[in-house]
Design a protein around this motif. Structure first.
Motif, PDB file in Angstrom:
ATOM      1  N   LEU A   1       0.814  -1.223   0.000  1.00  9.78           N
ATOM      2  CA  LEU A   1       0.000   0.000   0.000  1.00  9.78           C
ATOM      3  C   LEU A   1       0.850   1.277   0.000  1.00  9.78           C
ATOM      4  O   LEU A   1       0.547   2.210  -0.749  1.00  9.78           O
ATOM      5  CB  LEU A   1      -0.979  -0.008   1.187  1.00  9.78           C
ATOM      6  N   PRO A   2       1.932   1.356   0.821  1.00 11.56           N
ATOM      7  CA  PRO A   2       2.749   2.580   0.784  1.00 11.56           C
ATOM      8  C   PRO A   2       3.386   2.834  -0.581  1.00 11.56           C
ATOM      9  O   PRO A   2       3.447   3.988  -1.041  1.00 11.56           O
ATOM     10  CB  PRO A   2       3.824   2.323   1.847  1.00 11.56           C
ATOM     11  N   LEU A   3       3.823   1.782  -1.257  1.00  7.89           N
ATOM     12  CA  LEU A   3       4.394   1.942  -2.597  1.00  7.89           C
ATOM     13  C   LEU A   3       3.315   2.465  -3.558  1.00  7.89           C
ATOM     14  O   LEU A   3       3.568   3.372  -4.370  1.00  7.89           O
ATOM     15  CB  LEU A   3       4.943   0.593  -3.088  1.00  7.89           C
ATOM     16  N   TYR A   4       2.119   1.905  -3.440  1.00  7.64           N
ATOM     17  CA  TYR A   4       0.991   2.343  -4.272  1.00  7.64           C
ATOM     18  C   TYR A   4       0.742   3.837  -4.081  1.00  7.64           C
ATOM     19  O   TYR A   4       0.619   4.598  -5.047  1.00  7.64           O
ATOM     20  CB  TYR A   4      -0.233   1.516  -3.866  1.00  7.64           C
ATOM     21  N   ARG A   5       0.715   4.274  -2.816  1.00  3.99           N
ATOM     22  CA  ARG A   5       0.500   5.700  -2.547  1.00  3.99           C
ATOM     23  C   ARG A   5       1.654   6.553  -3.062  1.00  3.99           C
ATOM     24  O   ARG A   5       1.454   7.671  -3.530  1.00  3.99           O
ATOM     25  CB  ARG A   5       0.277   5.937  -1.045  1.00  3.99           C
TER      26      ARG A   5
END
Ligand SMILES: [Zn+2]
Ligand SMILES: [Zn+2]
Length: 272
Positions: A60-64
């Motif tokens: 999720l952090p990479l996606y954001r």
């Protein structure tokens, strides 16, 4: 500043069955004159279920970070927003609450993908009507959770039995589900990717769009692009279908608030 309208259903290669990153989708949007995109890749589900076709919670952090990068890069040209496409099934509610709180999302899109065991049973029993009833009950339940801003492609069972999809036999089932959805104020999608599938028309079918209009259910537009080249594809035709169903406005979500725009205004920009 919000854009005039958005392609509000797009994926990235993080889900392992799509191509490209938000930057690539924004670049294509800029080329095609689409003023905004909302990235809604497949969110993780509990228990690592179907992890081969979605991002993991750790990603999720990479996606954001990808979305933030595209926001910076395309500022002033394409407005890029952060969303998630989340599988709904009864029992996922707590997980969904946590996902919704996991970041400042613009758009939480709920999907019923008919991937539960109960669907498989009905499929192998060749019972399209029971399958469709189960689907519409889940769709209405998803709306009633209050966890989603909108629900995607609201007639996917037609792709399971393209030759046996019989609107007349399921009209009452659909009507009852739409009554429940209308009571929640959750929006539904007009998804343009259906034209590529075994029952080649957008989701939902025009007769369902008319039933939605009768109940004042709001609609947003999504290409469901799994490759950058499909950003905004089919939108002029989709606006035409909405008009024929009696709609005068289309909607999208920013910071989880619904914004409605006159179809005429959006159509003028699309024609350019
Ligand atoms: Zn997908
Ligand atoms: Zn999707």
């Amino acid at each position: 500043m919000t854009a005039l309208y958005y392609d509000a259903h797009l994926h990235t290669r993080l889900c392992r069955h799509a191509e490209g990153e938000p930057d690539d989708y924004a670049a294509e949007a800029a080329r095609r004159g689409v003023p905004g995109i909302t990235v809604t890749d497949h969110a993780p589900v509990p228990g690592g279920f179907e992890s081969a076709i979605r991002m993991t919670p750790e990603e999720l952090p990479l996606y954001r970070a990808w979305i933030a990068h595209a926001q910076e890069t395309w500022r002033g040209r394409v407005d890029v927003r952060a969303g998630l496409e989340c599988d709904y099934r009864p029992g996922f509610e707590r997980w969904q609450q946590r996902l919704n709180r996991s970041g400042d999302w613009d758009f939480i899109l709920g999907s019923v993908h008919c991937n539960m065991r109960s669907y498989r049973r009905l499929y192998y029993r060749f019972d399209p009507e029971a399958y469709t009833r189960l689907y519409y009950d889940h769709l209405a339940r998803a709306a009633e959770t209050g966890l989603f801003d909108a629900l995607s492609h609201p007639d996917v069972p037609k792709f399971m039995w393209p030759e046996r999809w019989n609107p007349d036999r399921i009209r009452d089932t659909i009507g009852r589900a739409l009554d429940r959805i209308a009571a929640t104020d959750v929006a539904l999608e007009l998804n343009t990717s259906g034209t590529l599938k075994p029952y080649p028309e957008m989701n939902p079918s025009p007769f369902i769009l008319r039933m939605m209009r009768e109940r004042s259910i709001r609609v947003f537009l999504g290409s469901d692009a799994h490759e950058p080249a499909r950003v905004g594809s089919g939108f002029p035709g989709a606006l035409e279908l909405l008009r024929e169903a009696g709609y005068v406005k289309i909607s999208f979500f920013v910071e989880r608030n619904r914004i409605d725009r006159p179809i005429d205004e959006v159509a003028r920009v699309l024609r350019k």
